[in-house]
Write a protein that holds these residues in place. Sequence first.
Motif, mmCIF file in Angstrom:
data_model
loop_
_atom_site.group_PDB
_atom_site.id
_atom_site.type_symbol
_atom_site.label_atom_id
_atom_site.label_comp_id
_atom_site.label_asym_id
_atom_site.label_seq_id
_atom_site.Cartn_x
_atom_site.Cartn_y
_atom_site.Cartn_z
ATOM 1 N N THR A 69 93.858 -87.628 -18.847
ATOM 2 C CA THR A 69 93.369 -86.633 -19.811
ATOM 3 C C THR A 69 91.899 -86.307 -19.549
ATOM 4 O O THR A 69 91.476 -85.155 -19.677
ATOM 5 C CB THR A 69 93.546 -87.115 -21.263
ATOM 6 N N LYS A 70 91.133 -87.306 -19.159
ATOM 7 C CA LYS A 70 89.718 -87.083 -18.852
ATOM 8 C C LYS A 70 89.564 -86.141 -17.666
ATOM 9 O O LYS A 70 88.624 -85.338 -17.605
ATOM 10 C CB LYS A 70 89.026 -88.423 -18.559
ATOM 11 N N ASN A 71 90.517 -86.215 -16.733
ATOM 12 C CA ASN A 71 90.478 -85.351 -15.556
ATOM 13 C C ASN A 71 91.046 -83.961 -15.824
ATOM 14 O O ASN A 71 91.109 -83.127 -14.916
ATOM 15 C CB ASN A 71 91.243 -86.007 -14.402
ATOM 16 N N GLY A 72 91.493 -83.731 -17.059
ATOM 17 C CA GLY A 72 91.929 -82.398 -17.450
ATOM 18 C C GLY A 72 93.385 -82.062 -17.177
ATOM 19 O O GLY A 72 93.778 -80.896 -17.304
ATOM 20 N N VAL A 73 94.180 -83.066 -16.797
ATOM 21 C CA VAL A 73 95.613 -82.814 -16.571
ATOM 22 C C VAL A 73 96.323 -82.978 -17.909
ATOM 23 O O VAL A 73 96.629 -84.091 -18.335
ATOM 24 C CB VAL A 73 96.189 -83.765 -15.509
ATOM 25 N N LYS A 74 96.590 -81.856 -18.580
ATOM 26 C CA LYS A 74 97.092 -81.892 -19.955
ATOM 27 C C LYS A 74 98.107 -80.779 -20.176
ATOM 28 O O LYS A 74 98.027 -79.730 -19.546
ATOM 29 C CB LYS A 74 95.931 -81.712 -20.950
ATOM 30 N N GLY A 108 95.660 -77.841 -22.210
ATOM 31 C CA GLY A 108 95.802 -77.755 -20.762
ATOM 32 C C GLY A 108 96.848 -76.745 -20.346
ATOM 33 O O GLY A 108 97.354 -75.978 -21.163
ATOM 34 N N SER A 109 97.192 -76.771 -19.070
ATOM 35 C CA SER A 109 98.203 -75.856 -18.546
ATOM 36 C C SER A 109 99.233 -76.587 -17.685
ATOM 37 O O SER A 109 100.075 -75.950 -17.045
ATOM 38 C CB SER A 109 97.545 -74.755 -17.707
ATOM 39 N N ARG A 123 90.527 -82.800 -27.025
ATOM 40 C CA ARG A 123 89.669 -82.139 -27.992
ATOM 41 C C ARG A 123 90.208 -82.403 -29.396
ATOM 42 O O ARG A 123 91.189 -81.807 -29.815
ATOM 43 C CB ARG A 123 89.597 -80.633 -27.720
ATOM 44 N N GLU A 132 89.244 -89.750 -24.466
ATOM 45 C CA GLU A 132 88.308 -88.950 -23.693
ATOM 46 C C GLU A 132 89.087 -87.871 -22.949
ATOM 47 O O GLU A 132 90.102 -88.141 -22.309
ATOM 48 C CB GLU A 132 87.544 -89.835 -22.705
ATOM 49 N N GLY A 133 88.632 -86.658 -23.066
ATOM 50 C CA GLY A 133 89.325 -85.543 -22.430
ATOM 51 C C GLY A 133 90.228 -84.773 -23.373
ATOM 52 O O GLY A 133 90.728 -83.711 -23.021
#
Length: 351
Positions: free
Chosen positions: A323-328, A334-335, A115, A112-113
């Motif tokens: 990863t679900k929280n967008g820290v990638k 991500g960045s 793509r 999850e998180g």
Amino acid sequence: MKRFSIAVIPGDGIGREVVPAALNVLDTAASAHGGIAFDYTEFPWSCEYYLEHGEMMPEDGLEQLKKFDAILLGAVGNPQLVPDHVSLWGLLINIRRGFQQSINIRPAKYFEGLRSPLADPKQFDFIVVRENSEGEYSEVGGRIHQGSSQIAIQNSIFTRPGVENALRYGFELAKGRKGHVTSATKSNGIVHTMPFWDEVFADVKADYPEIEAESTHIDALAAFFVTKPEAFDVVVASNLFGDILTDIGGAVMGSIGIAPAANINLSGEFPSMFEPVHGSAPDIVGKHIANPIGQIWTAKMMLDHLGETELGAGILSAVEEVTKNGVKTPDIGGSATTEEVTAAICEQLKK
């Protein structure tokens, strides 16, 4: 307190960046859990070591490693310094074969998180059990003649014990999962080794009547990994087929940078070795964008092997939450830097 002795080989390239990340996560998880600790011994064996010493690891390298509970490896290879066949056979494959690590296991699952390149990944979760010591990657063969009449011969070696060990490992694994085993074959085109593989598969299958099992030709299976990965649970495959299928597994997850692997010694006589599927990625070394998830998930597999499944599950849950929280890192959209992803996972474990 229970202590585990871990041999650490960061190796080349980004291995030196993601291995410290994994050790940080391991120590954070152990501290949060309590009652567990790790003693690390680092070995500098790498392509740079080869340039200085003329060998990827010292002659007594295996003797040095055999006393440890497990080996955590980062990455091997820098073709600008050392040819790949020298670096791989001098270190990675030397350890695999010297320590009879005859099984290679590589999971792939929907995060999850992340793509996935698939339009509808449908929460797939499968694991490939790869025969790791013989098959198409045997050393038997050679070359004769020169020029336009030159001939190269590469022999595949399949033994009954080697094939059966891999298949039984897969069936045993399926008992604790969804109860389904798929065998990768190509007996309609490879007329000796693959019919032999199929025969052993049929014999082993008979011992597990509770497990649903089927054989699928490798070309179709590769396509199905893309079109319906959710249909698979445990896939058993020869050395070459397993190698190819697991790269597809990394791809459908969204990046080979998150794919882990374990090289298992079945007897327990020698330590098993744990390594991410990704390479040393010399093009991004020092940029702080290497994805640490593959190495961290690899460390989770090491914990499972050592019997610390609860601790391992906690690490994987923390990774998925991050990863679900967008820290990638950039390879998965991500960045964040390597260090930022690692710190986020550690903070999640502390919770």
